[in-house]
Structures are given as structure tokens and as C-alpha cells.
Design a protein around this motif. Structure first.
Motif, PDB file in Angstrom:
ATOM      1  N   THR B 461     -45.055  -5.143 -11.479  1.00  0.00           N
ATOM      2  CA  THR B 461     -45.309  -3.755 -11.093  1.00  0.00           C
ATOM      3  C   THR B 461     -44.419  -3.325  -9.934  1.00  0.00           C
ATOM      4  O   THR B 461     -43.795  -2.253  -9.979  1.00  0.00           O
ATOM      5  CB  THR B 461     -46.792  -3.576 -10.726  1.00  0.00           C
ATOM      6  N   ALA B 464     -40.677  -3.296 -11.034  1.00  0.00           N
ATOM      7  CA  ALA B 464     -40.358  -2.139 -11.869  1.00  0.00           C
ATOM      8  C   ALA B 464     -40.135  -0.902 -10.996  1.00  0.00           C
ATOM      9  O   ALA B 464     -39.347  -0.013 -11.342  1.00  0.00           O
ATOM     10  CB  ALA B 464     -41.482  -1.885 -12.870  1.00  0.00           C
ATOM     11  N   HIS B 465     -40.808  -0.864  -9.874  1.00  0.00           N
ATOM     12  CA  HIS B 465     -40.601   0.251  -8.945  1.00  0.00           C
ATOM     13  C   HIS B 465     -39.254   0.120  -8.230  1.00  0.00           C
ATOM     14  O   HIS B 465     -38.543   1.110  -8.026  1.00  0.00           O
ATOM     15  CB  HIS B 465     -41.737   0.278  -7.920  1.00  0.00           C
ATOM     16  N   PRO B 468     -36.153   0.522 -11.494  1.00  0.00           N
ATOM     17  CA  PRO B 468     -36.825   1.187 -12.627  1.00  0.00           C
ATOM     18  C   PRO B 468     -36.144   0.925 -13.966  1.00  0.00           C
ATOM     19  O   PRO B 468     -36.811   0.886 -15.001  1.00  0.00           O
ATOM     20  CB  PRO B 468     -36.752   2.669 -12.255  1.00  0.00           C
ATOM     21  N   LYS B 470     -35.186  -1.677 -15.181  1.00  0.00           N
ATOM     22  CA  LYS B 470     -35.631  -2.941 -15.768  1.00  0.00           C
ATOM     23  C   LYS B 470     -37.153  -2.995 -15.924  1.00  0.00           C
ATOM     24  O   LYS B 470     -37.729  -4.069 -16.132  1.00  0.00           O
ATOM     25  CB  LYS B 470     -35.155  -4.122 -14.921  1.00  0.00           C
ATOM     26  N   ALA B 471     -37.802  -1.857 -15.823  1.00  0.00           N
ATOM     27  CA  ALA B 471     -39.265  -1.845 -15.856  1.00  0.00           C
ATOM     28  C   ALA B 471     -39.831  -2.494 -17.112  1.00  0.00           C
ATOM     29  O   ALA B 471     -40.762  -3.293 -17.059  1.00  0.00           O
ATOM     30  CB  ALA B 471     -39.779  -0.410 -15.723  1.00  0.00           C
ATOM     31  N   THR B 472     -39.225  -2.158 -18.245  1.00  0.00           N
ATOM     32  CA  THR B 472     -39.736  -2.705 -19.503  1.00  0.00           C
ATOM     33  C   THR B 472     -39.573  -4.215 -19.542  1.00  0.00           C
ATOM     34  O   THR B 472     -40.464  -4.949 -19.973  1.00  0.00           O
ATOM     35  CB  THR B 472     -38.991  -2.074 -20.694  1.00  0.00           C
ATOM     36  N   TYR B 474     -39.548  -6.268 -17.038  1.00  0.00           N
ATOM     37  CA  TYR B 474     -40.532  -6.936 -16.168  1.00  0.00           C
ATOM     38  C   TYR B 474     -41.920  -6.935 -16.799  1.00  0.00           C
ATOM     39  O   TYR B 474     -42.646  -7.932 -16.731  1.00  0.00           O
ATOM     40  CB  TYR B 474     -40.573  -6.260 -14.793  1.00  0.00           C
ATOM     41  N   THR B 475     -42.267  -5.819 -17.405  1.00  0.00           N
ATOM     42  CA  THR B 475     -43.584  -5.760 -18.063  1.00  0.00           C
ATOM     43  C   THR B 475     -43.666  -6.790 -19.183  1.00  0.00           C
ATOM     44  O   THR B 475     -44.665  -7.497 -19.333  1.00  0.00           O
ATOM     45  CB  THR B 475     -43.815  -4.347 -18.632  1.00  0.00           C
ATOM     46  N   ASN B 504     -51.700  -5.856 -11.651  1.00  0.00           N
ATOM     47  CA  ASN B 504     -51.076  -4.528 -11.685  1.00  0.00           C
ATOM     48  C   ASN B 504     -51.604  -3.642 -10.560  1.00  0.00           C
ATOM     49  O   ASN B 504     -50.859  -2.878  -9.944  1.00  0.00           O
ATOM     50  CB  ASN B 504     -51.334  -3.858 -13.038  1.00  0.00           C
ATOM     51  N   LYS B 511     -46.480  -0.549  -4.256  1.00  0.00           N
ATOM     52  CA  LYS B 511     -45.690   0.659  -4.511  1.00  0.00           C
ATOM     53  C   LYS B 511     -46.043   1.761  -3.514  1.00  0.00           C
ATOM     54  O   LYS B 511     -45.170   2.512  -3.060  1.00  0.00           O
ATOM     55  CB  LYS B 511     -45.944   1.155  -5.944  1.00  0.00           C
TER      56      LYS B 511
END
Lengths: 312, 520
Positions: B461, B464-465, B468, B470-472, B474-475, B504, B511
């Protein structure tokens, strides 16, 4: 008859560098003869050496290895044989929660060359050169010792061997150098004596020494064996850690082998051996046995014109 | 020994060509972290002196003296010290310049991960079946201090990163205030063996980071001082001989780093981690409480039975929220009752994974296992973050800020997770069904929720912040890490799902801080 294979694991399949008509004995198949058969092996250990410290592990109990293998030896001619071995390995721990592993381990191939044979005094001296190559025949992992079924490296072995026989009595000595490839882990960082950010592990090479002596005559071989395996590099298992493929695994083993040709049908033979570990480092103190049934098929066309004399 | 091997190999030269064929020649291993390029920040973040510190009251809490002028004989002597080194650099000296040029926060994060891996070994039992505890006051005696298990590691990473961040905020304040340029600027005949920067060099950011490490490591890895001090000397030398810093840059930076670190050492000494080991009496009470709720309590499946790992770690002081918030909004809800149909279904599911291992599920379980003798799951996420941060060209202060956010989140994840584990005291699948065999080592603490899932949710989480784009990724990684524990047959589905959820939530708190710390 034939048999082979060498693949020394942390604990597992103590190969039998022991049975007869293998990559590590002085028996050759005659031209066009193919000897093949199944073998079963079992070995287990309760104590192991963590570095040089001998200990048990109550969370593993006794670790056992079963090996089901097929081995074969074909005579290209009387002085040149090719051999193969393919084991299926099953590991199990009697205590704790760890799942055992099983699968096809390494396919090994050898070329065995009888380079020299001459009468010396009242016996016969023979010299051999053997080259072997083994590689994983399935997608197993070496990174979960002691439950892994193998170490996962590709191995190139080079062996020199001398045999002397006088009457039914003989002695054989051999030395082997094993070049081992790097292996790849399923993770991209690991710690040996320092941190490594890679999935590749440098596997140290190894050397082994084998001596065997006993009775060898038509229909029966009975021999005592001493075998020493020395990893040329690597590191010790740290206190209460798990083993790692690039540990410095050393071991000395003694054993007894026999091969018996069935008198009613000589192409059929039984082989067997027992072996135990008398000293080691970063390996299990394994004891085990192997048994096999082999059959010789002669592919020679029935013409007796064979000019190759084949006295072995 | 290596040389000896090489000689032996030469004996076999006639056959080596054969070996090359199969062995793909070189046995040299490419270490990913040694390939990192020299740090060349996209921005100097010159105004980072106003970013919000974590513990400091402000950037001037620990004053840094005015630097000597670049025209003084003393300064010129310091320049000449660099020139003398540069006149005759050995191969090894060039190598350390290259190594440290990748970044100070990065390298000290790696060193910490190495120490964690070295010390991540559970103590062997005493002859009477009890277990010895590592002793910080006698770290070299067996069992060596520390046992760097995942909660311990998460705390070590967090303190190091947070202290480095605060110290660098202070350093940036003084850099801008005093504005003394780097040696290669004040004297153009000094070579820059690292990328040049407009960032003022006093006090040295590298020495700040090393100074923090020096103090924090005394607390966290007291038995490895020879190794740590050698790294500190090497780090400072690398900056000097590379032309990045004069000696007074380094001295001021190291002093500032050490001073700031003391504030974090004081916090650490009072954060209750020291008593997190608990006792058998406390464990017994937890067990009784669980039975009183009508549930089957966790029991250690090790032989001999080992006390649960850090049973009071849930009481350690958090970074990103208070304990009331933790208990009321982040602690996951109760797991399925051990007597419920849902529990039975989840147990059956674990058993089915246990009996249907494929090379793929095994590889995933092993990739994320991060068990003994590894950098632990928080260390793994640090590795993931570090490799991605390298490509982002962050300044040192931003590196530290991002590492601090990541690691405060993961230490809080350890606290939240351990609180819930011992609050619910839920048994492992293999305890409830002895047919369940595991693909990796069985952790010695209650099952619910999954630590890997909690760490991974928190890490993914906040990462990803930070990145951004690479957010997917990391999830997806967090989900896989979470599932890997079911593939390994050591966790139920509820452990993994609820662990991810609370992770999360912790990441969301990180965040919130990230949005208000002045860096965005």
C-alpha cells in the motif's frame, strides 16, 4: 548387472557408489551386450553433522530416502561402455511437520573406457577412464534440504581407475573430480556466510576416492568398499540452521556389495549392497541398502565371426 | 581454498571445453545489488529541511556548527588530503567508491538486511528442554543476540530508516543554510569520482547516514561492531577519496547522525520490545483466555515445545497510530471459531494444498518463505523497494523518507499482527489436522492473522503510493505473498485475507503521513 550412480545428497540417496558393473567398478559389458534392470534403495539417518558437530533434530526425527531407479550399461565394444541411471527419489521425515518431497532426480550418463589391460606378474592390471554427466531430469528444488531429493547442479565427473585381479581376488582404486554447475534457487536473495542478492548459487566442485576389494569370479562378486566424498569449498551449517546446497559436505562410507548370476539362467543376476557413513561434515549419518535385478540382452547377431576376443 | 580449486581445475584443461559446453562456463555470480549505478538524484530536494521529522522537534534540535570558510588553510589542507588520495588510488579503493556511490541509505539498508539474515536463527534448546534467550549484554555468547526474527527485524529496519530520515532532514536544513559547495566545486582540480551535484556538501549526508547507523547498530546488533565499524570507516573513506566530501563535511555529518540517533535509541529502549519475549506464565494465561472463549488454543508443535515467538510484541509502541486506534479499527475481527463449519472448510482447503503441491505452488511458497537465515519478509520488501527506488533517482533524504514510511508501516504491521495472534491464540492447520504437512518451516506462534499477509499489505500500500506506476505490481506481489502461506500449508484463507486487509489499513496510515510530511 550394472548399476551406478553417484549423487551425494545431504542425506539422501547415498548413491551406491558400490554395486557392481557400474561407472565405478572394473567390470565391462561385452560388445553389443546391454545390461539393464531396476533397483531399489533405502537409506536413513537420525544423526547428522552440523558443521563438525554431530547432533540429532527432534523436529525431523529420522529422515529417510527411498530410491527407485533404472540403470543400464551397453557395450559399444569390449573396451568402451556407455551407462545410464535414472532414479526416482522419495524423502520423508518421521517427526515434525515438513512435507517430504519426491520426484525424478538426475539423469546420469557415463562413458567408460578400458584404456589398458596387461598381465602383470601372475595377475592382470587394467586402467580405466570414465567420464560422466548428470543433470536434473525434473523440476525439483535443491533449496529445501534435507527434504530436497537432490542438489540440482549439473555435474561433470572425470574418473581415473585402476584394477588388479589375481585369480578370483581383486582390488580397485579410483579417484574422481566432479565439476558442478551453479544452481538457481526459487528466491533472489540468500545468506551463506554473507548476503547474496542473486538466485544463483556457486556450487563448489567435489572430489571422491573409492577403493574396493574382494572376490570376483564367474557368477559371483563379493566386495568390501570404502568411499570418501570431499566437497572442495563451501561452508558449514551454522548453529541450528538448515543445510544449504553449497555447504561443505564431506563423508566417508564403508559398505559391502555382491552380485550373483543365477545359475539356471546366467543373464539374470541379483545385486545388493549395504553401506554406512562412518564420518561426515554437513551430511546425515546415513545407513542404507540397495537391491537390484539385472538382465543382459545380447544384441550380437548370431554370427560367431566375432574377431574381437572378449575375455574380460 | 579457491585458489587451490583453480589449480586443480587446470589439471583438467583438456576436458574443460566439454565442461564449458554443459556448464555454461563461468561460475561467477552476478550480485544484483553490485550492479546498481551511482546515485544521481533527479532533484536535490534542497528544501527538505522543512519536511516534517518523526521524533525531532525541528531540524535545529541538534545544532551543526558553521563550517570553516573554503579560503582557510585548514580547508585547503582538507582539499589536499583528497588530492593526495586521488593521486594513487588502488583497485580496492576504486571499488569501494563505486560500491558506496549507489547510495548511503541503500547500502546501510542492505547491511542491516545482511545482519538480520545472519542472526535469524532460533536458539537451540537446553539439555533440560527449555530454551535459552539471547542476551543483549552478552551478545557473543550462545545464543547470540539478537534472534532477528520477523518482528525484531521489522523494528530494526524501522528505527534505522526513521532515524536516518530525521537526521537527513536536519542535515538538509544546514546544507541550505551554510551552502558550502562540494570539494570538486571549490577546487576544480579535485576529481569527482561520483556524479557531480549542486547539493551543498556540508554536513555530509553520507556521514549522517553512517553516524546514525553507528549508534542504532550498537543497540540492534551489539555483537557485530567490528563489521559495522569497518563499514563506517570504509563509507567515509569512499566519500573522501571520491572527492564528494572534505573531512569536515564528514565529521559534522557523523556527529549530527549520532546525536539524532540517540533520540531514537532512547525511544527504542522504552518501546517495550525489551519485554516482548513474555514468559510461560503469560503464555499460559493467553491459553486459558482462549479456552474460556470456547476455542481451541494454539500449542507449539516444536520438540521440545518452544515458547511462542515474542508473545508481547503486540504491546510495542507503534509509529503511525496509537494503541486505541490499533485495537478499535485495525485489529482484524475474530477468526472463524475452531468449532465452526467455516473453520472446517478452511482446514480442509489447507489440507488439499498440502496434498497437491505443484512445482509452481512450491516455487511461490519458497520465494516468499523468508524463513530462518533470511532477511525476513520485511527485509524482502526492503529488497523489492530498494531495487525499484534505485531507478527513481531519489535524493538521499527522499530515499530515507520513503524507507522510513515503508519500515514504520511494516513495524506497525508486526505489532498489529502479533497483537492479534496472541489475542486470538488461534491454532495452526497442522495442529488441528496432523495430515497437514508443510512446504516450509512451521512458524512457532499462533496462526491468525498471517504475518506475511499483514507485512505485505502494509508494504504494497505505501509502495504503491510512492511509485504509483507500479501499484498493480505491488498489489499482485502482496496477494501472491499472502497466498504463498496457504500453498505452504501453514495458514488458513482467513489468516491471509484478514492479514492483508489489516496490512492495507496500516499502509493507509503511512500514506496519510506521506501526504502531510512536506515531501509531496
Amino acid at each position: 548387472m550394472k548399476k551406478i550412480f553417484l549423487i551425494v545428497l545431504f542425506t539422501t540417496s547415498l548413491s551406491c557408489a558400490c554395486l557392481s558393473q557400474t561407472d565405478i567398478d572394473a567390470i565391462m559389458m561385452e560388445k553389443n551386450a546391454f545390461c539393464v534392470g531396476p533397483m531399489f534403495g533405502y537409506s536413513s539417518w537420525k544423526n547428522y553433522w552440523e558443521g563438525t558437530l554431530k547432533r540429532e533434530n527432534l523436529n525431523l526425527g529420522t529422515v529417510s530416502t527411498k530410491v527407485f531407479s533404472v540403470m543400464g550399461n551397453y557395450g559399444i565394444n569390449n573396451k568402451l561402455n556407455v551407462l545410464f541411471g535414472l532414479p526416482y527419489v522419495v524423502t520423508k521425515a518421521s517427526a515434525g511437520q515438513l512435507n517430504g518431497q519426491e520426484g525424478v532426480q538426475d539423469l546420469s550418463l557415463w562413458i567408460k573406457w578400458k584404456a589398458y589391460s596387461k598381465k602383470v606378474t601372475s595377475g592382470r592390471l587394467s586402467l580405466f577412464a570414465i567420464g560422466g554427466y548428470g543433470f536434473p531430469a525434473s523440476d525439483y528444488t535443491g533449496d529445501f534440504l534435507p527434504m530436497s531429493i537432490g542438489l540440482e547442479s549439473k555435474n561433470l565427473s572425470l574418473r581415473g581407475m585402476a584394477d588388479y585381479q589375481r585369480g578370483p581376488w581383486f582390488g580397485t582404486v579410483s579417484g574422481t573430480y566432479v565439476i558442478r554447475s551453479n544452481i538457481e534457487l526459487d528466491r533472489d536473495a540468500y545468506y551463506t556466510t554473507e548476503m547474496h542478492y542473486s538466485n544463483e548459487v556457486d556450487m563448489p566442485d567435489a572430489a571422491s576416492f573409492n577403493i574396493r576389494a574382494g572376490y570376483r569370479d564367474k557368477g559371483l562378486i563379493a566386495e568390501a568398499v570404502f568411499d570418501h566424498w570431499n566437497t572442495l569449498g563451501g561452508f558449514d551449517i551454522t548453529r541450528n540452521n538448515m543445510p544449504f546446497p553449497s555447504n561443505e559436505m564431506d563423508m566417508s562410507r564403508i559398505g559391502f556389495n555382491f552380485k550373483y548370476d543365477m545359475p539356471f539362467h546366467p543373464p539374470l543376476s541379483l545385486t545388493g549392497n549395504v553401506m554406512t557413513t562412518i564420518a561426515g561434515r554437513n551430511v546425515g549419518q546415513a545407513t542404507g541398502f540397495n537391491a537390484g535385478i539385472f538382465y543382459v540382452i545380447d544384441f550380437t547377431k548370431k554370427k560367431k565371426t566375432d574377431s574381437d576376443d572378449s575375455k574380460k | 581454498m579457491i585458489q587451490k580449486n583453480k589449480q586443480m581445475k587446470k589439471l583438467f584443461i583438456p576436458i574443460i571445453f566439454f565442461a564449458v559446453l554443459i556448464n555454461s562456463c563461468s561460475k561467477d555470480i552476478v550480485e544484483n545489488n553490485l550492479e546498481f549505478p551511482a546515485l544521481q538524484p533527479a532533484s536535490t530536494d534542497i528544501n527538505a529541511g522543512i519536511w516534517k521529522p518523526i521524533l525531532l522537534t525541528g531540524p535545529t534540535e541538534f545544532p551543526v556548527a558553521v563550517p570553516i570558510a573554503v579560503t582557510t588553510p585548514d580547508y585547503i589542507a582538507q582539499i589536499n588530503e583528497i588530492k593526495t588520495w586521488q593521486a594513487d588510488l588502488s583497485k580496492d579503493e576504486k571499488a569501494i567508491v563505486k560500491y558506496w556511490s549507489a547510495g548511503a541509505v541503500l547500502r546501510w539498508n542492505e547491511i542491516m538486511r545482511e545482519l538480520v539474515a545472519k542472526h535469524n536463527l532460533p536458539p537451540y534448546q537446553n539439555p533440560d528442554g527449555t530454551y535459552p534467550a539471547p542476551n543483549a549484554n552478552n551478545p557473543l555468547a550462545y545464543p547470540q543476540f539478537p534472534f532477528a526474527n520477523p518482528p525484531y527485524a521489522s523494528r530494526a529496519y524501522a528505527y534505522l530508516a526513521a532515524a536516518q530520515y530525521d537526521a537527513l532532514v536536519a542535515a538538509w536544513h544546514y546544507k541550505k543554510l551554510y551552502n558550502r559547495a562540494a570539494p570538486y566545486v571549490t577546487d576544480p582540480t579535485v576529481n569527482a569520482l561520483i556524479p557531480k551535484s549542486d547539493l551543498p556538501s556540508y554536513p555530509s549526508e553520507d556521514a549522517v547516514v553512517a553516524g546514525v547507523a553507528s549508534e542504532m547498530m550498537k543497540l540492534l546488533f551489539p555483537g557485530d561492531q567490528d563489521f559495522i565499524q569497518q563499514k563506517i570507516e570504509e563509507h567515509k573513506k569512499a566519500r573522501l577519496i571520491s572527492g564528494a566530501n572534505v573531512r569536515s563535511d564528514l565529521d559534522a555529518g557523523e556527529a549530527l547522525g549520532k546525536a539524532v540517533a540517540q533520540k531514537f535509541v532512547t525511544r527504542a529502549r522504552g518501546d517495550r520490545a525489551g519485554t516482548a519475549g513474555g514468559s510461560l506464565a503469560i503464555q499460559s494465561q493467553m491459553e486459558q483466555d482462549c479456552i474460556a472463549r470456547g476455542e481451541t488454543p494454539w500449542i507449539s508443535q516444536e520438540v521440545p515445545k518452544r515458547p511462542g515467538m515474542l508473545m508481547l510484541f503486540g504491546r510495542v509502541r507503534t509509529w503511525l497510530f496509537d494503541s486505541l486506534t490499533m485495537v478499535t479499527t485495525i485489529r482484524p475481527p475474530a477468526p472463524p471459531s475452531t468449532s465452526s463449519q467455516k473453520f472446517k472448510e478452511e482446514l480442509d482447503e489447507v489440507h488439499s494444498y498440502s496434498t497437491s503441491i505443484t512445482p509452481e505452488t512450491r516455487a511461490i511458497a519458497h520465494y516468499w518463505a523468508d524463513g530462518i537465515s533470511t532477511q525476513t519478509p520485511p527485509g524482502h520488501w526492503n529488497q523489492i523497494a530498494a531495487e525499484d527506488f534505485v531507478a527513481q533517482n531519489f535524493s538521499e533524504v527522499r530515499w530515507a523518507r520513503n524507507m522510513a514510511l515503508l519500515n514504520m508501516a511494516m513495524m506497525d504491521a508486526a505489532i498489529v499482527c502479533w497483537d492479534a495472534k496472541y489475542f486470538y491464540f488461534n491454532p495452526r492447520p497442522s495442529q488441528m489436522d496432523n495430515r497437514v504437512k508443510t512446504v516450509t518451516g512451521l512458524p512457532n506462534f499462533p496462526s491468525y492473522p498471517s504475518g506475511h499477509s499483514t507485512f505485505s499489505g502494509a508494504a504494497a500500500t505505501i509502495l504503491a503510493h510512492i511509485i504509483p506506476s507500479k501499484a498493480t505490481k505491488y498489489t499482485d506481489m502482496a496477494t501472491e505473498a499472502s497466498l504463498s502461506r496457504m500453498y505452504a500449508s501453514i495458514h488458513y484463507r482467513s489468516d491471509c485475507e484478514k492479514g492483508l486487509e489489516s496490512g492495507n489499513k496500516i499502509g493507509e496510515h503511512a500514506k496519510t503521513r506521506a501526504r502531510t510530511d512536506g515531501a509531496e
